[in-house]
Design an enzyme around this catalytic site. Sequence first.
Site, short mmCIF file in Angstrom:
data_model
loop_
_atom_site.label_atom_id
_atom_site.label_comp_id
_atom_site.label_asym_id
_atom_site.label_seq_id
_atom_site.Cartn_x
_atom_site.Cartn_y
_atom_site.Cartn_z
N GLY A 23 0.81 -1.21 0.00
CA GLY A 23 0.00 0.00 0.00
C GLY A 23 0.84 1.25 0.00
O GLY A 23 2.06 1.20 -0.02
N ASN A 24 0.14 2.36 0.01
CA ASN A 24 0.76 3.67 -0.02
C ASN A 24 0.12 4.48 1.11
O ASN A 24 -1.08 4.36 1.37
CB ASN A 24 0.44 4.30 -1.38
CG ASN A 24 1.35 5.45 -1.63
OD1 ASN A 24 1.41 6.36 -0.84
ND2 ASN A 24 2.08 5.40 -2.73
N ARG A 25 0.93 5.29 1.79
CA ARG A 25 0.45 5.94 3.00
C ARG A 25 -0.61 7.03 2.80
O ARG A 25 -1.14 7.55 3.76
CB ARG A 25 1.62 6.55 3.79
CG ARG A 25 2.44 5.50 4.47
CD ARG A 25 3.48 6.04 5.42
NE ARG A 25 4.34 4.93 5.82
CZ ARG A 25 4.07 4.11 6.84
NH1 ARG A 25 3.02 4.32 7.59
NH2 ARG A 25 4.86 3.11 7.12
N SER A 26 -0.92 7.37 1.56
CA SER A 26 -1.91 8.42 1.34
C SER A 26 -3.21 8.13 2.06
O SER A 26 -3.75 7.03 1.99
CB SER A 26 -2.21 8.53 -0.16
OG SER A 26 -3.34 9.33 -0.35
N ALA B 224 -2.28 8.45 -4.54
CA ALA B 224 -0.94 7.91 -4.47
C ALA B 224 -1.07 6.45 -4.87
O ALA B 224 -1.58 5.63 -4.11
CB ALA B 224 -0.38 8.04 -3.07
#
Lengths: 239, 239
Positions: free
Chosen positions: A39-42, A105
């Site tokens: 995943g991506n922290r957005s 993101a």
Amino acid sequence: TIATEVLNLLHPRHDLAGETILITAGGTREPLDPVRFLGNRSSGKMGHALAESAAARGAKVILVTASPLPAPQSATLIRVDTAHEMQSAVLAQLPQATIVIAAAAVADFRLREVALNKLRRNGPLTIELEPTEDIVAHVVANRRPGTLVIAFAAETESLEENARAKLQRKGADAIVANDVSLPGLGFDSDSNAGLFLTGTQTISLEPASKQVFAGRILDHAIALRAQTVFRTEKELSRT
Amino acid sequence: TIATEVLNLLHPRHDLAGETILITAGGTREPLDPVRFLGNRSSGKMGHALAESAAARGAKVILVTASPLPAPQSATLIRVDTAHEMQSAVLAQLPQATIVIAAAAVADFRLREVALNKLRRNGPLTIELEPTEDIVAHVVANRRPGTLVIAFAAETESLEENARAKLQRKGADAIVANDVSLPGLGFDSDSNAGLFLTGTQTISLEPASKQVFAGRILDHAIALRAQTVFRTEKELSRT
């Protein structure tokens, strides 16, 4: 000024009436197996704030989001999980968009082969990743003439340099660069700061709440659109 | 019956007074670089529901959570991100716990080497993963005599078989097994279903809201504690 911005938040002008703004938000998730993902922290807060703000200013808004945040008022909401799902949704909506703002993101890598059942924790594991779809590049390649494309760059080093390289590489009209290594700003936070870069300009975006920051991005988008229309008309008048 | 359970939700008995229950919740995140991570789909709803329910029934509750969900009423909340942070927090609180319920879904793998700056999407990428800490095994090894340990198993195949193997391997007193491949149950959903397994028993946990499900797990925990106390007393009386 700040006072004007606060007034605009309270009593929005309808200066985006007639525009259809397609916005992406959140961090996409690429499955590793049925329970784990890359995943991506957005958090999606920036994209959702843009959607709220654009709708309040009279735009028709289509929000394609990978964030679990609630739907903004008066926006068409499309929920997605992976980069592939996001790209399909965006390309399907693209023909009606006059402005595209890619605030999502994307988890830029996905597993080459997704495990069908849960991986066991028996020891080290080597996994092969491949790049996911480049959604902004596809949008630029498939947009109607005149559709404005604004990308986002979350950087941890050499902010302007990396973001300007991304702007050129993607062929977008502008890019919002934010330094996500700054504490209290960017991902997961309620504030943001950065740069608004076009082919010829570097505009500083001072630290602000994501609501105020969203308003400034839309202001710059409208200014850029006016320039583009003016340039297109000049070019047309020359032929 | 359902009616009794609803009444209990409205007017909880204080049958957990005197217990200190340490609960883990949410999915931990292991960084890949400053913006990307390996995660687990757990929403934290199950662990937070257990904390709410245990506190309402009179227990002192310590919740170690990797979920962004709001803090439950009257629980001590410790927010963590990675498996390593969760383990440190849990071991620090363990001496005062009489019951440990490990509802968190730990991202079982982490990167062998975390990139300090954002990885560029230039092509395929091979990454080396290593197992994260086995928090439940550490809890079992370090608990005071008499502290009850209840683990969770999220499975996608051979539910009872895999969960029973995990129960034995970890040395926990009981395990809550749920089949996360069933649509509408488990991760991200508001309902749950599964099995409560002890060394000698297999109890079916019928589909229910996570609030009701949490109450049933606590009921079984109390019953198990009573058996354990009885057995310990019998053993003591024999010597």
